[in-house]
Design a protein around this motif. Structure first.
Motif, PDB file in Angstrom:
ATOM      1  N   TYR A   1       3.317   8.385 -12.425  1.00 30.88           N
ATOM      2  CA  TYR A   1       4.282   8.027 -11.385  1.00 30.88           C
ATOM      3  C   TYR A   1       4.257   6.520 -11.092  1.00 30.88           C
ATOM      4  O   TYR A   1       5.269   5.962 -10.674  1.00 30.88           O
ATOM      5  CB  TYR A   1       4.063   8.840 -10.106  1.00 30.88           C
ATOM      6  CG  TYR A   1       2.705   8.662  -9.475  1.00 30.88           C
ATOM      7  CD1 TYR A   1       2.483   7.632  -8.568  1.00 30.88           C
ATOM      8  CD2 TYR A   1       1.660   9.517  -9.777  1.00 30.88           C
ATOM      9  CE1 TYR A   1       1.243   7.462  -7.986  1.00 30.88           C
ATOM     10  CE2 TYR A   1       0.420   9.354  -9.193  1.00 30.88           C
ATOM     11  CZ  TYR A   1       0.212   8.321  -8.309  1.00 30.88           C
ATOM     12  OH  TYR A   1      -1.014   8.156  -7.743  1.00 30.88           O
ATOM     13  N   GLN A   2       3.121   5.879 -11.333  1.00 29.24           N
ATOM     14  CA  GLN A   2       3.067   4.424 -11.187  1.00 29.24           C
ATOM     15  C   GLN A   2       3.911   3.756 -12.273  1.00 29.24           C
ATOM     16  O   GLN A   2       4.670   2.836 -11.998  1.00 29.24           O
ATOM     17  CB  GLN A   2       1.621   3.937 -11.246  1.00 29.24           C
ATOM     18  CG  GLN A   2       0.790   4.384 -10.061  1.00 29.24           C
ATOM     19  CD  GLN A   2      -0.686   4.133 -10.248  1.00 29.24           C
ATOM     20  OE1 GLN A   2      -1.213   4.177 -11.366  1.00 29.24           O
ATOM     21  NE2 GLN A   2      -1.381   3.879  -9.141  1.00 29.24           N
ATOM     22  N   GLY A  14      -1.682   6.401  -3.231  1.00 29.36           N
ATOM     23  CA  GLY A  14      -0.951   6.499  -4.502  1.00 29.36           C
ATOM     24  C   GLY A  14      -1.076   5.292  -5.407  1.00 29.36           C
ATOM     25  O   GLY A  14      -0.579   5.303  -6.526  1.00 29.36           O
ATOM     26  N   SER A  48       7.508   4.247 -11.483  1.00 29.82           N
ATOM     27  CA  SER A  48       7.920   3.331 -10.419  1.00 29.82           C
ATOM     28  C   SER A  48       8.267   1.962 -10.992  1.00 29.82           C
ATOM     29  O   SER A  48       9.302   1.375 -10.658  1.00 29.82           O
ATOM     30  CB  SER A  48       6.811   3.167  -9.373  1.00 29.82           C
ATOM     31  OG  SER A  48       6.576   4.362  -8.700  1.00 29.82           O
ATOM     32  N   LYS A  89      -0.425   1.732  -4.495  1.00 30.74           N
ATOM     33  CA  LYS A  89       0.578   0.677  -4.328  1.00 30.74           C
ATOM     34  C   LYS A  89       0.030  -0.676  -4.763  1.00 30.74           C
ATOM     35  O   LYS A  89       0.744  -1.476  -5.361  1.00 30.74           O
ATOM     36  CB  LYS A  89       1.060   0.628  -2.874  1.00 30.74           C
ATOM     37  CG  LYS A  89       1.916   1.838  -2.486  1.00 30.74           C
ATOM     38  CD  LYS A  89       2.342   1.800  -1.047  1.00 30.74           C
ATOM     39  CE  LYS A  89       1.248   2.163  -0.072  1.00 30.74           C
ATOM     40  NZ  LYS A  89       0.749   3.531  -0.142  1.00 30.74           N
ATOM     41  N   CYS A 121       8.711   3.624  -2.901  1.00 29.24           N
ATOM     42  CA  CYS A 121       7.954   4.357  -1.884  1.00 29.24           C
ATOM     43  C   CYS A 121       6.872   5.173  -2.581  1.00 29.24           C
ATOM     44  O   CYS A 121       7.167   5.966  -3.471  1.00 29.24           O
ATOM     45  CB  CYS A 121       8.871   5.292  -1.101  1.00 29.24           C
ATOM     46  SG  CYS A 121      10.105   4.430  -0.134  1.00 29.24           S
ATOM     47  N   VAL A 122       5.625   4.956  -2.169  1.00 23.36           N
ATOM     48  CA  VAL A 122       4.489   5.682  -2.728  1.00 23.36           C
ATOM     49  C   VAL A 122       3.609   6.095  -1.552  1.00 23.36           C
ATOM     50  O   VAL A 122       3.358   5.296  -0.645  1.00 23.36           O
ATOM     51  CB  VAL A 122       3.691   4.797  -3.717  1.00 23.36           C
ATOM     52  CG1 VAL A 122       2.492   5.537  -4.262  1.00 23.36           C
ATOM     53  CG2 VAL A 122       4.582   4.309  -4.856  1.00 23.36           C
ATOM     54  N   SER A 123       3.140   7.318  -1.577  1.00 22.73           N
ATOM     55  CA  SER A 123       2.345   7.837  -0.458  1.00 22.73           C
ATOM     56  C   SER A 123       0.980   7.146  -0.373  1.00 22.73           C
ATOM     57  O   SER A 123       0.544   6.460  -1.303  1.00 22.73           O
ATOM     58  CB  SER A 123       2.155   9.346  -0.602  1.00 22.73           C
ATOM     59  OG  SER A 123       1.435   9.624  -1.784  1.00 22.73           O
ATOM     60  N   THR A 124       0.316   7.361   0.739  1.00 24.01           N
ATOM     61  CA  THR A 124      -1.017   6.815   0.956  1.00 24.01           C
ATOM     62  C   THR A 124      -1.947   7.264  -0.166  1.00 24.01           C
ATOM     63  O   THR A 124      -1.975   8.429  -0.538  1.00 24.01           O
ATOM     64  CB  THR A 124      -1.574   7.304   2.311  1.00 24.01           C
ATOM     65  OG1 THR A 124      -0.668   6.887   3.342  1.00 24.01           O
ATOM     66  CG2 THR A 124      -2.957   6.762   2.574  1.00 24.01           C
TER      67      THR A 124
END
Length: 120
Positions: free
Chosen positions: A6-7, A33, A10, A35, A28-31
């Motif tokens: 998913y990175q 994830g 992105s 970033k 948008c990436v969850s905590t």
């Protein structure tokens, strides 16, 4: 560094957007994830295409500034990376990649050199 699927998606979506649009992409990436990893890889990859680009990375808390700075330093230790943050007692201004506190630079933004990319 091996990115999670998913990175990588992105980053690929950011490149697609930049090639097709004129606005500003949003990721948008969850905590937890990764970033900081995404930011570091984005900077690394964009600089590999054009080593002269300059980046300003803004955050509202010093812990995130430190985390993002440390991740990029780990991935690309030879990059010219600085920090502009009153709470961290550093006011670098000429670095190619500058991690800055929003509160520290909001009144001094015109004193900073121009940047090709601003990441918030």
């Amino acid at each position: 560094m091996q990115l999670r699927w998913y990175q990588r998606e992105s980053l690929d979506a950011v490149y697609q957007y930049l090639n097709a649009e004129t606005g500003n992409p949003l990721v948008c990436v969850s905590t937890g994830g990764g970033k900081s990893v995404i930011i570091a890889k984005l900077i690394e990859e964009l600089l590999s295409e054009n080593p002269g680009r300059r980046f300003l990375v803004l955050s509202h808390v010093k812990e995130i500034l430190e985390q993002n700075y440390s991740k990029l330093k780990a991935i690309s230790p030879l990059l010219d990376i600085g920090i502009y943050s009153a709470s961290l007692k550093r006011k670098d201004t000429d670095s190619q990649v500058l991690f800055a506190g929003i509160q520290s630079v909001h009144k001094k933004a015109f004193d900073l050199p121009p940047y090709d990319f601003v990441l918030v």
